[in-house]
Design a protein around this motif. Structure first.
Motif, mmCIF file in Angstrom:
data_model
loop_
_atom_site.group_PDB
_atom_site.id
_atom_site.type_symbol
_atom_site.label_atom_id
_atom_site.label_comp_id
_atom_site.label_asym_id
_atom_site.label_seq_id
_atom_site.Cartn_x
_atom_site.Cartn_y
_atom_site.Cartn_z
ATOM 1 N N LYS A 13 -27.299 -62.175 -26.261
ATOM 2 C CA LYS A 13 -26.119 -61.646 -26.521
ATOM 3 C C LYS A 13 -26.060 -60.694 -27.948
ATOM 4 C CE LYS A 13 -21.388 -62.709 -26.600
ATOM 5 N NZ LYS A 13 -20.091 -63.784 -26.346
ATOM 6 N N GLN A 14 -26.987 -61.498 -28.833
ATOM 7 C CA GLN A 14 -27.011 -60.665 -29.922
ATOM 8 C C GLN A 14 -27.949 -59.017 -30.066
ATOM 9 O OE1 GLN A 14 -29.681 -63.843 -32.545
ATOM 10 N NE2 GLN A 14 -27.350 -65.076 -33.325
ATOM 11 N N LEU A 15 -28.817 -59.247 -29.018
ATOM 12 C CA LEU A 15 -28.937 -58.213 -29.171
ATOM 13 C C LEU A 15 -28.079 -56.782 -28.399
ATOM 14 C CD1 LEU A 15 -32.160 -56.629 -28.472
ATOM 15 C CD2 LEU A 15 -32.338 -56.997 -26.289
ATOM 16 N N PHE A 16 -27.273 -57.071 -27.199
ATOM 17 C CA PHE A 16 -26.764 -56.387 -26.938
ATOM 18 C C PHE A 16 -25.619 -56.282 -27.836
ATOM 19 C CE2 PHE A 16 -28.271 -57.560 -22.566
ATOM 20 C CZ PHE A 16 -28.013 -56.046 -22.189
ATOM 21 N N LYS A 17 -25.202 -56.594 -29.210
ATOM 22 C CA LYS A 17 -24.474 -56.775 -30.157
ATOM 23 C C LYS A 17 -25.239 -55.575 -30.969
ATOM 24 C CE LYS A 17 -21.030 -60.711 -29.780
ATOM 25 N NZ LYS A 17 -20.466 -61.173 -30.440
ATOM 26 N N LEU A 32 -27.655 -53.743 -30.189
ATOM 27 C CA LEU A 32 -27.150 -52.006 -29.685
ATOM 28 C C LEU A 32 -25.881 -51.815 -29.519
ATOM 29 C CD1 LEU A 32 -29.208 -52.960 -25.872
ATOM 30 C CD2 LEU A 32 -30.467 -51.220 -27.810
ATOM 31 N N ALA A 33 -24.394 -52.138 -29.509
ATOM 32 C CA ALA A 33 -23.315 -51.279 -28.999
ATOM 33 C C ALA A 33 -23.329 -51.305 -30.354
ATOM 34 C CB ALA A 33 -22.430 -52.850 -28.973
ATOM 35 N N LYS A 34 -24.181 -51.657 -31.461
ATOM 36 C CA LYS A 34 -23.223 -51.020 -32.919
ATOM 37 C C LYS A 34 -24.055 -49.882 -33.102
ATOM 38 C CE LYS A 34 -21.833 -55.051 -35.127
ATOM 39 N NZ LYS A 34 -22.059 -55.374 -36.374
ATOM 40 N N VAL A 35 -25.194 -49.186 -32.560
ATOM 41 C CA VAL A 35 -25.800 -48.000 -32.465
ATOM 42 C C VAL A 35 -25.704 -47.732 -31.380
ATOM 43 C CG1 VAL A 35 -28.491 -48.138 -32.041
ATOM 44 C CG2 VAL A 35 -28.072 -49.851 -33.541
ATOM 45 N N LYS A 61 -22.704 -46.724 -30.947
ATOM 46 C CA LYS A 61 -21.160 -46.559 -32.075
ATOM 47 C C LYS A 61 -21.774 -45.165 -32.811
ATOM 48 C CE LYS A 61 -16.732 -48.315 -33.924
ATOM 49 N NZ LYS A 61 -16.491 -49.237 -34.195
ATOM 50 N N VAL A 62 -22.659 -45.645 -33.534
ATOM 51 C CA VAL A 62 -23.057 -44.746 -34.460
ATOM 52 C C VAL A 62 -24.073 -43.427 -33.862
ATOM 53 C CG1 VAL A 62 -25.001 -44.457 -36.127
ATOM 54 C CG2 VAL A 62 -23.154 -46.475 -36.055
ATOM 55 N N ILE A 63 -24.523 -43.778 -33.123
ATOM 56 C CA ILE A 63 -25.676 -42.504 -31.979
ATOM 57 C C ILE A 63 -25.089 -41.790 -31.672
ATOM 58 C CG2 ILE A 63 -27.666 -41.981 -31.304
ATOM 59 C CD1 ILE A 63 -29.319 -44.023 -33.041
ATOM 60 N N LEU A 64 -24.004 -42.311 -30.261
ATOM 61 C CA LEU A 64 -23.998 -41.577 -29.619
ATOM 62 C C LEU A 64 -22.940 -41.447 -29.133
ATOM 63 C CD1 LEU A 64 -25.279 -43.822 -26.822
ATOM 64 C CD2 LEU A 64 -26.722 -42.207 -27.771
ATOM 65 N N PRO A 65 -22.481 -39.841 -28.873
ATOM 66 C CA PRO A 65 -21.532 -39.140 -28.859
ATOM 67 C C PRO A 65 -20.012 -40.264 -27.946
ATOM 68 C CG PRO A 65 -22.311 -37.946 -27.509
ATOM 69 C CD PRO A 65 -23.451 -39.132 -27.975
ATOM 70 N N SER A 66 -19.379 -40.327 -29.416
ATOM 71 C CA SER A 66 -17.668 -40.318 -27.955
ATOM 72 C C SER A 66 -17.263 -39.579 -27.589
ATOM 73 C CB SER A 66 -16.581 -41.213 -29.359
ATOM 74 O OG SER A 66 -15.538 -41.548 -28.523
ATOM 75 N N TRP A 70 -21.076 -48.330 -21.454
ATOM 76 C CA TRP A 70 -19.991 -50.027 -20.747
ATOM 77 C C TRP A 70 -21.002 -50.636 -20.706
ATOM 78 C CZ3 TRP A 70 -21.692 -51.797 -15.686
ATOM 79 C CH2 TRP A 70 -20.688 -52.807 -14.694
ATOM 80 N N TYR A 71 -22.394 -51.022 -19.897
ATOM 81 C CA TYR A 71 -23.853 -51.801 -19.520
ATOM 82 C C TYR A 71 -23.652 -52.840 -20.224
ATOM 83 C CZ TYR A 71 -27.757 -54.238 -18.853
ATOM 84 O OH TYR A 71 -28.673 -54.861 -18.703
ATOM 85 N N VAL A 72 -23.794 -52.191 -22.236
ATOM 86 C CA VAL A 72 -24.307 -52.093 -23.321
ATOM 87 C C VAL A 72 -22.771 -53.387 -23.424
ATOM 88 C CG1 VAL A 72 -24.545 -52.233 -25.988
ATOM 89 C CG2 VAL A 72 -25.925 -50.657 -24.264
ATOM 90 N N THR A 73 -21.545 -52.493 -23.669
ATOM 91 C CA THR A 73 -20.439 -53.397 -23.118
ATOM 92 C C THR A 73 -19.920 -54.376 -23.064
ATOM 93 O OG1 THR A 73 -19.231 -50.769 -24.539
ATOM 94 C CG2 THR A 73 -17.789 -53.093 -24.151
ATOM 95 N N LYS A 74 -20.007 -54.756 -21.974
ATOM 96 C CA LYS A 74 -19.884 -55.249 -20.784
ATOM 97 C C LYS A 74 -20.841 -57.013 -21.557
ATOM 98 C CE LYS A 74 -20.851 -56.385 -16.187
ATOM 99 N NZ LYS A 74 -21.984 -57.360 -16.261
ATOM 100 N N ASN A 75 -22.076 -56.411 -21.645
ATOM 101 C CA ASN A 75 -22.874 -57.868 -22.060
ATOM 102 C C ASN A 75 -22.602 -57.958 -23.367
ATOM 103 O OD1 ASN A 75 -24.480 -57.898 -19.479
ATOM 104 N ND2 ASN A 75 -24.790 -56.212 -20.054
#
Length: 50
Positions: A3-7, A9-12, A14-19, A42-47
């Motif tokens: 879960k920490q890994l996915f959290k 990844l979610a922060k990364v 948000k910073v790197i990928l376009p919205s 979606w996959y990263v956020t879900k996990n």
């Protein structure tokens, strides 16, 4: 641990990928790359939330 890994990844993401929501991308007209980005986010956020 997982879960920490996915959290992180979610922060990364948000910073790197376009919205795509700010770009007002229509899902019916999205390109394959945009669909992959949507699926990945979606996959990263879900996990990260589980």
């Amino acid at each position: 641990m997982k879960k920490q890994l996915f959290k992180i990844l979610a922060k990364v993401n948000k910073v790197i990928l376009p919205s795509l929501s700010k770009q007002q991308v229509d899902l019916a007209k999205a390109t394959k790359l945009q669909m992959v980005l949507i699926g990945w986010r979606w996959y990263v956020t879900k996990n990260a939330l589980d």
